[in-house]
Design a protein around this motif. Sequence first.
Motif, mmCIF file in Angstrom:
data_model
loop_
_atom_site.group_PDB
_atom_site.id
_atom_site.type_symbol
_atom_site.label_atom_id
_atom_site.label_comp_id
_atom_site.label_asym_id
_atom_site.label_seq_id
_atom_site.Cartn_x
_atom_site.Cartn_y
_atom_site.Cartn_z
ATOM 1 N N ALA A 92 0.852 -1.180 0.000
ATOM 2 C CA ALA A 92 0.000 0.000 0.000
ATOM 3 C C ALA A 92 0.890 1.232 0.000
ATOM 4 O O ALA A 92 1.949 1.250 0.615
ATOM 5 C CB ALA A 92 -0.908 0.007 1.229
ATOM 6 N N ASN A 93 0.487 2.265 -0.697
ATOM 7 C CA ASN A 93 1.215 3.534 -0.734
ATOM 8 C C ASN A 93 0.203 4.669 -0.816
ATOM 9 O O ASN A 93 -0.545 4.724 -1.788
ATOM 10 C CB ASN A 93 2.152 3.570 -1.958
ATOM 11 C CG ASN A 93 2.876 4.911 -2.064
ATOM 12 O OD1 ASN A 93 3.199 5.503 -1.047
ATOM 13 N ND2 ASN A 93 3.093 5.375 -3.273
ATOM 14 N N PRO A 94 0.128 5.598 0.181
ATOM 15 C CA PRO A 94 0.914 5.630 1.415
ATOM 16 C C PRO A 94 0.633 4.412 2.285
ATOM 17 O O PRO A 94 -0.392 3.768 2.128
ATOM 18 C CB PRO A 94 0.466 6.925 2.096
ATOM 19 C CG PRO A 94 -0.857 7.250 1.499
ATOM 20 C CD PRO A 94 -0.853 6.693 0.114
ATOM 21 N N PRO A 95 1.588 4.118 3.216
ATOM 22 C CA PRO A 95 1.443 2.910 4.025
ATOM 23 C C PRO A 95 0.193 2.930 4.903
ATOM 24 O O PRO A 95 -0.261 3.995 5.303
ATOM 25 C CB PRO A 95 2.710 2.877 4.879
ATOM 26 C CG PRO A 95 3.441 4.128 4.604
ATOM 27 C CD PRO A 95 2.800 4.861 3.497
ATOM 28 N N VAL A 96 -0.311 1.762 5.177
ATOM 29 C CA VAL A 96 -1.517 1.654 6.001
ATOM 30 C C VAL A 96 -1.153 1.661 7.485
ATOM 31 O O VAL A 96 -1.783 2.355 8.277
ATOM 32 C CB VAL A 96 -2.301 0.381 5.637
ATOM 33 C CG1 VAL A 96 -3.483 0.172 6.559
ATOM 34 C CG2 VAL A 96 -2.740 0.458 4.182
ATOM 35 N N GLU A 97 -0.088 0.923 7.839
ATOM 36 C CA GLU A 97 0.346 0.933 9.254
ATOM 37 C C GLU A 97 1.031 2.255 9.528
ATOM 38 O O GLU A 97 1.870 2.679 8.740
ATOM 39 C CB GLU A 97 1.358 -0.204 9.507
ATOM 40 C CG GLU A 97 0.851 -1.587 9.156
ATOM 41 C CD GLU A 97 -0.401 -1.967 9.913
ATOM 42 O OE1 GLU A 97 -0.609 -1.418 11.017
ATOM 43 O OE2 GLU A 97 -1.186 -2.769 9.397
ATOM 44 N N PRO A 98 0.723 2.923 10.651
ATOM 45 C CA PRO A 98 1.446 4.153 10.969
ATOM 46 C C PRO A 98 2.926 3.862 11.196
ATOM 47 O O PRO A 98 3.256 2.830 11.788
ATOM 48 C CB PRO A 98 0.787 4.660 12.260
ATOM 49 C CG PRO A 98 -0.180 3.618 12.686
ATOM 50 C CD PRO A 98 -0.265 2.537 11.658
#
Length: 222
Positions: free
Chosen positions: A214-220
Amino acid sequence: MSKKLRIGALASGGGTNLQAIIDRCADGSLDAEIAIVISNNPDAGALKRAEKAGIAVRCIDHRGYNSRESFDQAVVDVLREAGVELVALAGFMRLITPVFLDAFEGRVINIHPALLPAFPGLHVQRKAIEYGAKFSGCTVHFVDNGVDTGPIIIQAVVPILDDDTEESLAARILEQEHRIYPRAIQLFAEGRLKVVDRRVIIDPPLEQPMAALANPPVEPAA
Ligand code: GRF
């Protein structure tokens, strides 16, 4: 030792993909040899790279031919004379005709700097940024009668970053091109590419990645 696959490479430009193929043949990770490099452009860096590696080169200037078909026939004649089994287009900036495809049916492959079927054609790194795509990448595919429409052999994905320029994205993609093009050729050399309808199946199969990106990332970020 089994006979090496004889590749004919067609290039119009700098030839970094050609160089990647030359290097992988030299280090033995690609069980193939480049029988000939052909360019339509007398100034192509690809010709110099091939000469440096001791590979036979031919420049066939398309401006000397009055049709695409007659140019293609001249290229086909040289490829045949060199005993070529697989034609690798590596930044070859000419559309090829049925004269070419009929002569090398199922044996012409191309590399394209986008994730097909998104962004076929030219200037695709810029188009991917302008569209706002979050990923792009590169595709090696069999060539058919359309523009960048043939069955897909392998793709690599890269993120598009907020501050990317056409140049920075092209460089990130090019790095992946150099990984996947020799890999596609090796799979062809091993006789593992089976085209079923539009799908290219690897036979026998390889273990395939299941992770999603995913981009931007899903996990902070931590
Ligand atoms: C590559 O981006 C390739 O995908 C496209 O043309 C460019 C050629 O680069 N078809 P090089 O000549 O291999 O450096």
